[in-house]
Design an enzyme around this catalytic site. Sequence first.
Site, PDB file in Angstrom:
ATOM      1  N   GLY B  50     -70.059 -11.982 -33.894  1.00 53.66           N
ATOM      2  CA  GLY B  50     -69.828 -10.559 -34.113  1.00 53.66           C
ATOM      3  C   GLY B  50     -71.038  -9.856 -34.718  1.00 53.66           C
ATOM      4  O   GLY B  50     -71.550 -10.281 -35.751  1.00 53.66           O
ATOM      5  N   LEU B  77     -68.085 -11.724 -40.812  1.00 53.35           N
ATOM      6  CA  LEU B  77     -69.125 -11.147 -39.949  1.00 53.35           C
ATOM      7  C   LEU B  77     -70.555 -11.325 -40.447  1.00 53.35           C
ATOM      8  O   LEU B  77     -71.373 -10.410 -40.333  1.00 53.35           O
ATOM      9  CB  LEU B  77     -68.850  -9.647 -39.710  1.00 53.35           C
ATOM     10  N   CYS B 133     -61.212  -7.730 -36.670  1.00 55.29           N
ATOM     11  CA  CYS B 133     -61.619  -8.739 -37.643  1.00 55.29           C
ATOM     12  C   CYS B 133     -60.828  -8.564 -38.931  1.00 55.29           C
ATOM     13  O   CYS B 133     -60.883  -7.510 -39.552  1.00 55.29           O
ATOM     14  CB  CYS B 133     -63.112  -8.660 -37.958  1.00 55.29           C
ATOM     15  N   LYS B 168     -61.143  -5.977 -28.080  1.00 57.20           N
ATOM     16  CA  LYS B 168     -60.481  -7.165 -28.644  1.00 57.20           C
ATOM     17  C   LYS B 168     -59.413  -6.749 -29.633  1.00 57.20           C
ATOM     18  O   LYS B 168     -59.676  -6.008 -30.584  1.00 57.20           O
ATOM     19  CB  LYS B 168     -61.505  -8.078 -29.303  1.00 57.20           C
ATOM     20  N   ILE B 194     -55.964 -13.262 -28.521  1.00 57.02           N
ATOM     21  CA  ILE B 194     -55.822 -12.603 -29.807  1.00 57.02           C
ATOM     22  C   ILE B 194     -56.983 -12.963 -30.742  1.00 57.02           C
ATOM     23  O   ILE B 194     -57.558 -14.034 -30.624  1.00 57.02           O
ATOM     24  CB  ILE B 194     -54.497 -13.014 -30.516  1.00 57.02           C
ATOM     25  N   ASN B 195     -57.281 -12.031 -31.647  1.00 58.42           N
ATOM     26  CA  ASN B 195     -58.129 -12.385 -32.771  1.00 58.42           C
ATOM     27  C   ASN B 195     -57.238 -13.200 -33.734  1.00 58.42           C
ATOM     28  O   ASN B 195     -56.115 -13.536 -33.404  1.00 58.42           O
ATOM     29  CB  ASN B 195     -58.698 -11.124 -33.437  1.00 58.42           C
TER      30      ASN B 195
HETATM   31  C1  LIG Z   1     -65.167 -19.193 -37.759  1.00 59.43           C
HETATM   32  C2  LIG Z   1     -64.682 -18.087 -36.871  1.00 59.43           C
HETATM   33  C3  LIG Z   1     -65.410 -16.907 -36.756  1.00 59.43           C
HETATM   34  C4  LIG Z   1     -64.984 -15.873 -35.933  1.00 59.43           C
HETATM   35  N1  LIG Z   1     -65.742 -14.738 -35.814  1.00 59.43           N
HETATM   36  C5  LIG Z   1     -65.361 -13.755 -34.944  1.00 59.43           C
HETATM   37  C6  LIG Z   1     -66.196 -12.618 -34.716  1.00 59.43           C
HETATM   38  O1  LIG Z   1     -67.307 -12.506 -35.275  1.00 59.43           O
HETATM   39  N2  LIG Z   1     -65.768 -11.657 -33.854  1.00 59.43           N
HETATM   40  C7  LIG Z   1     -64.568 -11.768 -33.187  1.00 59.43           C
HETATM   41  O2  LIG Z   1     -64.228 -10.887 -32.400  1.00 59.43           O
HETATM   42  N3  LIG Z   1     -63.772 -12.845 -33.365  1.00 59.43           N
HETATM   43  C8  LIG Z   1     -64.137 -13.844 -34.225  1.00 59.43           C
HETATM   44  N4  LIG Z   1     -63.336 -14.953 -34.386  1.00 59.43           N
HETATM   45  C9  LIG Z   1     -62.057 -15.040 -33.636  1.00 59.43           C
HETATM   46  C10 LIG Z   1     -62.216 -15.870 -32.364  1.00 59.43           C
HETATM   47  O3  LIG Z   1     -63.139 -15.269 -31.487  1.00 59.43           O
HETATM   48  C11 LIG Z   1     -60.857 -16.028 -31.661  1.00 59.43           C
HETATM   49  O4  LIG Z   1     -60.316 -14.746 -31.394  1.00 59.43           O
HETATM   50  C12 LIG Z   1     -59.835 -16.805 -32.488  1.00 59.43           C
HETATM   51  O5  LIG Z   1     -60.458 -17.804 -33.249  1.00 59.43           O
HETATM   52  C13 LIG Z   1     -58.721 -17.431 -31.632  1.00 59.43           C
HETATM   53  O6  LIG Z   1     -59.228 -18.390 -30.716  1.00 59.43           O
HETATM   54  P1  LIG Z   1     -59.307 -19.987 -31.020  1.00 59.43           P
HETATM   55  O7  LIG Z   1     -57.960 -20.399 -31.537  1.00 59.43           O
HETATM   56  O8  LIG Z   1     -59.679 -20.612 -29.721  1.00 59.43           O
HETATM   57  O9  LIG Z   1     -60.361 -20.148 -32.055  1.00 59.43           O
HETATM   58  C14 LIG Z   1     -63.756 -16.008 -35.216  1.00 59.43           C
HETATM   59  C15 LIG Z   1     -63.028 -17.196 -35.330  1.00 59.43           C
HETATM   60  C16 LIG Z   1     -63.460 -18.229 -36.143  1.00 59.43           C
HETATM   61  C17 LIG Z   1     -62.659 -19.483 -36.228  1.00 59.43           C
END
Ligand SMILES: Cc1cc2nc3c(=O)[nH]c(=O)nc-3n(C[C@H](O)[C@H](O)[C@H](O)COP(=O)(O)O)c2cc1C
Lengths: 257, 306
Positions: B50, B77, B133, B168, B194-195
């Site tokens: 991000g 972030l 976020c 998002k 989803i976030n």
């Molecule tokens: C350590 C970490 C950092 C993340 N940073 C961001 C980010 O900077 N921007 C964003 O849109 N989502 C961020 N996410 C969310 C992920 O992109 C994703 O939406 C979420 O983790 C669900 O997917 P997953 O279960 O496959 O991880 C972050 C997730 C994690 C675990």
Amino acid sequence: MNLIHRVGAVNRLNEETFLMTIDSPEIAAAGRPGQFVNIRCGGPDAYLRRPISICRIDRERGTFDIGVQIRGKGTEALSRMRPMEPIDIMGPLGNGFSLKPEDRRIAVVGGGIGVFPLLQLLIEHPASEKLALLGFRSRDQVVLEQDFQMACDELLIATDDGSYGTAGFVTSLLEKKLGEKTFDRVFICGPTPMMKRAAAILLERNVPCEVSLEQRMGCGIGACLVCACKTRAGDDWDYAHVCKDGPVFSGEAVIFD
Amino acid sequence: MMEKKTDMSVNIAGLKLKNPVIAASGTFGFGREYSALFDLSRLGGIAVKGLTLEPRKGNPPPRIAETPSGILNSVGLQNPGVHAFIRDEIPFLRRYDTAIIANASGNTVEEYEEMVRILSDADVDAIELNLSCPNVKEGCMAFGSTAAGITQVVSRVKPFCKKPLIVKLTPNVTDICELALAAEAAGADAVSLINTLLGMAIDVKTRRPILGNIMGGLSGPAVKPVALRMVYQVSKVVKIPVIGMGGISNGTDVVEFLLAGASAVMIGTAGFVNPYAWVEAINGLEQYMLENNCRSVAELTGGLIV
Ligand SMILES: Cc1cc2nc3c(=O)[nH]c(=O)nc-3n(C[C@H](O)[C@H](O)[C@H](O)COP(=O)(O)O)c2cc1C
Ligand SMILES: Cc1cc2nc3c(=O)[nH]c(=O)nc-3n(C[C@H](O)[C@H](O)[C@H](O)COP(=O)(O)OP(=O)(O)OC[C@H]3O[C@@H](n4cnc5c(N)ncnc54)[C@H](O)[C@@H]3O)c2cc1C
Ligand code: FES
């Protein structure tokens, strides 16, 4: 990177600590003192990998050892693994301690499970004089005494309760030794308050030092930014990442809050 | 050898991907670390960490807590800023044949606009607006948790956006469909969801929260059923493509999200445990398609039988 390696042997060191030998010619060949491996421990709820330092390397046999304290579900599951079982390991990871030929006289300061990464450092360091100062809570917590003895010129042990070696903290041993001689570099690994105190003692006397930090990890390779630690950046500070920028940092660089 | 008859490529509102598997933002940095482990050209795309206008230090550690089948994170972030990304990271990523998706956040509507203007002139393939976020005080989820906030940001940036615009969405709301519809109406070309789900973890020995920031975002297999349900609901109400994510770990999970209505997927947390999760998910999907005579990914999208 090959993830699947094999458990060689598992030996209890005491009630809560064990030494595991792992067959892995790749990690044994590439691994350096102070680096760590990230292990999938399995067990019902240990989802993430667990970071564990490389404790000793036998490059001829293609094996390395880790020393582990059973703390929770991951390390508990790891302790139940048996010889010949496959084990999922990412490594070697991180930067490791510096091995400078110009550092002729070195000391290591270790506390509790922090002693483990210091063993391979002592074995491999080219210095001509090596001192080891190790601190434990009590006599039954003392681990790998013989192995450290063989890897250095002088070994001094302190226990918090005085049940073995000198009574008190390992940092007091360090202060005492610094009254007698100085060192080209000192390497520190242990609980944060101990590292903070030891680094302060050394920086006060202008002795360069390196500390090996711990932080909770995700990816273990520098991509997720969860393993932040505060470091100096010019006049300002920044968050560095223990898995990639460390786990070893120069004592001056770290800001211990 | 069976000859490959499957077409893994997808087209999401003009964003062409060789396969529907994208690395999720924040879990993959700018690709450098994983490039040492596998060829990034295998991926459909990479949603980069991000980005914000100025560099950000992020939140105090600890930033991660393990929870049953998942994790909480509170990174907040941390990033080098959009200009450093364009200067230092895009040239590296362009060495690989994979789509670059810039994930952008802002504190104010003006900042979102500025980010979109800057990224529209940069060499990226799509912009993913992070309106979700949970780990920062201002902006982001504050805008993203109401339809009015989403309308405000998306309609403001849309006129300046020269790339496919993905919005998002946060799951931390009563009705995510309402948000998706607002994004679509305001001009989003696609939505991603989803976030993370806002949560917390406590250490009973110290009686303190484990995370330095007290609360954090839940991700990993633990959130998969919720994510799948939300993708299903949203893709029934919007006409724009849906990019699904949340707990995906392998090819079977990818197929589930496609069947629920996703046109592509993102994978994040699973990669911490298995650094080859992205590649294995692509292989798993391809195998499923071969075994089930699917000629294209689009055939699977929304193919749920109810
Ligand atoms: C350590 C970490 C950092 C993340 N940073 C961001 C980010 O900077 N921007 C964003 O849109 N989502 C961020 N996410 C969310 C992920 O992109 C994703 O939406 C979420 O983790 C669900 O997917 P997953 O279960 O496959 O991880 C972050 C997730 C994690 C675990
Ligand atoms: C670079 C590095 C090297 C390490 N080397 C060793 C070693 O050689 N020997 C050894 O016994 N231990 C070492 N540790 C600590 C070890 O990683 C933790 O004790 C272990 O992760 C605890 O897992 P658990 O499942 O038993 O405990 P749980 O409390 O059930 O773990 C839950 C979560 O917290 C994390 N966690 C808990 N305590 C720590 C900690 N102190 N540091 C980092 N994460 C933690 C776990 O990884 C896991 O995500 C090291 C840590 C780091 C960061
Ligand atoms: S654990 Fe992911 S960056 Fe250190």
